[in-house]
Scaffold this motif. Sequence first.
Motif, PDB file in Angstrom:
ATOM      1  N   CYS A 128       0.989  -1.250   0.121  1.00  0.00           N
ATOM      2  CA  CYS A 128       0.066   0.118   0.031  1.00  0.00           C
ATOM      3  C   CYS A 128       0.902   1.174  -0.044  1.00  0.00           C
ATOM      4  O   CYS A 128       1.853   1.197   0.656  1.00  0.00           O
ATOM      5  N   HIS A 130      -0.390   4.399   0.570  1.00  0.00           N
ATOM      6  CA  HIS A 130      -0.910   5.164   1.795  1.00  0.00           C
ATOM      7  C   HIS A 130       0.005   5.331   2.778  1.00  0.00           C
ATOM      8  O   HIS A 130       0.805   4.303   3.015  1.00  0.00           O
ATOM      9  N   CYS A 132      -1.614   5.944   6.092  1.00  0.00           N
ATOM     10  CA  CYS A 132      -2.476   6.203   7.409  1.00  0.00           C
ATOM     11  C   CYS A 132      -1.803   5.885   8.616  1.00  0.00           C
ATOM     12  O   CYS A 132      -1.090   4.957   8.797  1.00  0.00           O
ATOM     13  N   CYS A 135      -1.801   2.710  10.730  1.00  0.00           N
ATOM     14  CA  CYS A 135      -1.773   1.360  10.188  1.00  0.00           C
ATOM     15  C   CYS A 135      -0.205   0.897   9.777  1.00  0.00           C
ATOM     16  O   CYS A 135       0.478   1.631   9.467  1.00  0.00           O
ATOM     17  N   PRO A 138       1.597  -0.604   5.429  1.00  0.00           N
ATOM     18  CA  PRO A 138       2.838  -0.281   4.351  1.00  0.00           C
ATOM     19  C   PRO A 138       4.054  -0.744   4.880  1.00  0.00           C
ATOM     20  O   PRO A 138       5.137  -1.017   4.204  1.00  0.00           O
ATOM     21  N   HIS A 208     -10.913   2.316  -0.958  1.00  0.00           N
ATOM     22  CA  HIS A 208     -10.467   3.695  -0.520  1.00  0.00           C
ATOM     23  C   HIS A 208     -11.071   4.857  -1.083  1.00  0.00           C
ATOM     24  O   HIS A 208     -11.248   5.007  -2.080  1.00  0.00           O
ATOM     25  N   ARG A 247      -5.923  10.160   6.176  1.00  0.00           N
ATOM     26  CA  ARG A 247      -7.021   9.405   5.102  1.00  0.00           C
ATOM     27  C   ARG A 247      -6.782   9.907   3.737  1.00  0.00           C
ATOM     28  O   ARG A 247      -7.244   9.592   2.728  1.00  0.00           O
TER      29      ARG A 247
HETATM   30 FE1  SF4 Z   1      -3.060   1.502   3.401  1.00  0.00          FE
HETATM   31 FE2  SF4 Z   1      -4.273   2.991   4.888  1.00  0.00          FE
HETATM   32 FE3  SF4 Z   1      -5.581   0.686   4.275  1.00  0.00          FE
HETATM   33 FE4  SF4 Z   1      -3.476   1.098   5.862  1.00  0.00          FE
HETATM   34  S1  SF4 Z   1      -5.302   1.660   6.101  1.00  0.00           S
HETATM   35  S2  SF4 Z   1      -3.565  -0.380   4.117  1.00  0.00           S
HETATM   36  S3  SF4 Z   1      -2.153   2.527   4.764  1.00  0.00           S
HETATM   37  S4  SF4 Z   1      -4.918   2.687   2.853  1.00  0.00           S
END
Ligand code: SF4
Length: 409
Positions: A128, A130, A132, A135, A138, A208, A247
């Motif tokens: 991923c 992103h 966040c 999280c 990544p 997303h 986000r």
């Molecule tokens: Fe990717 Fe955010 Fe989902 Fe985690 S919560 S997998 S960082 S989009």
Amino acid sequence: MNTADSESLARRLLAAGYVEDSLERADVAILNSCVVRQASEDRVYSKLHELKEWKTPQRTIAVTGCIVAKEGEQLKRRFPHLDAVVPIGDYEPFVGELEARYDYSNGEAMPRAGRTGISHFVRVIQGCDHNCTFCIVPRVRGREKHVPLANVVEECRHAVAEGAKEIVLLGQNVDDYHDPDERGGLAALVRAVQQISGIKRLRFMTSHPQDLEMELLEVMASSDVVCRELQLPVQSGDDTVLKRMARGYQTRHYRAIVERARTLMPDIGLVTDVIVGFPGESEAAYMNTRALVEELEFDVVHIAMYSPRPGTFAATRMDDDVPHDEKLRRLNDLLALSREIAARKTQRWIGREVEVLVEGRDELHRTYGRIRQGKRAIVLKGGAVEPGEIVNIRVMQATAGQLTGLPAA
Ligand code: SF4
């Protein structure tokens, strides 16, 4: 994602001659782990403790999944009875070691339709891009890698030819999919896969709000194959908290997606995720989340109480300032609200005819499957219907968890 990884490793092992069996009879136990939440990680540790009793010098215990990227070889120091730590996707050295240890030569190749024989899971994005703040994905799964559209279509075509009825396209953020050969994004991929001859259903997850293309909703609405279900985590109904979560969208964007989806597909099943008690979530911010849940009337809300995940931005740079009891109160309050909404909404199915893709028989030997909007359904007097078939039922009973009905005349 974990299901896809389990299928991938299982397929490799079955092709090498191994067969699935109960834990009591097995020589090899493999734990595929998820560490997105602390509770999931704790379950892996608890299972590893339990397996201590099971372990003998002849038996092998291995761990794979996200926990490997997070904890690595130090797992072996903590659990000396653990034999192998297997990085996601890097299965060949592990299978080679097993082959040197055990000699099995009569296994069967797993059908491409997967172990259920119905659904084939295809990972179209690994990782991923992103960040966040809560999280760990990544860090443990790395940056995004996209599978070429032509390869995905080819894999799905094979799976359907070998008996799969349903294709499930997977990505941590599946909406960010783009073909490395520049043939388009997820809408283009869905359009291509749904045309495969013989496919009955197509699903994708997880979406997303920042990346979802409105074109995708149009492709869904115009298709008889694509399921009418969106798994679209909102995480919070408060714009300040969303910003702290990084986000990348505001609640008005989220509302616009839901409005468009419901205009095109009034019956769409909407599933979301919410975190309560995120750092800085005031009572007013929580009430904004509550109001959003009440307004949008989700079919399912997965609610998590925030707990800092070591290695994430939120854990290292934000103060976990909502007291535990307050988090619990918000969790229970939202749970009660979302259950009440789900129970009310689900009544709309009573008396209607819905299409069920049959998956199997439950512990009471009743035929069960899923409707196109994602809800589980029990088919009464469905003994003659085989898994993989589609049957229309008239709904007689509806609870938040499932629908029950008789085959429609
Ligand atoms: Fe990717 Fe955010 Fe989902 Fe985690 S919560 S997998 S960082 S989009």
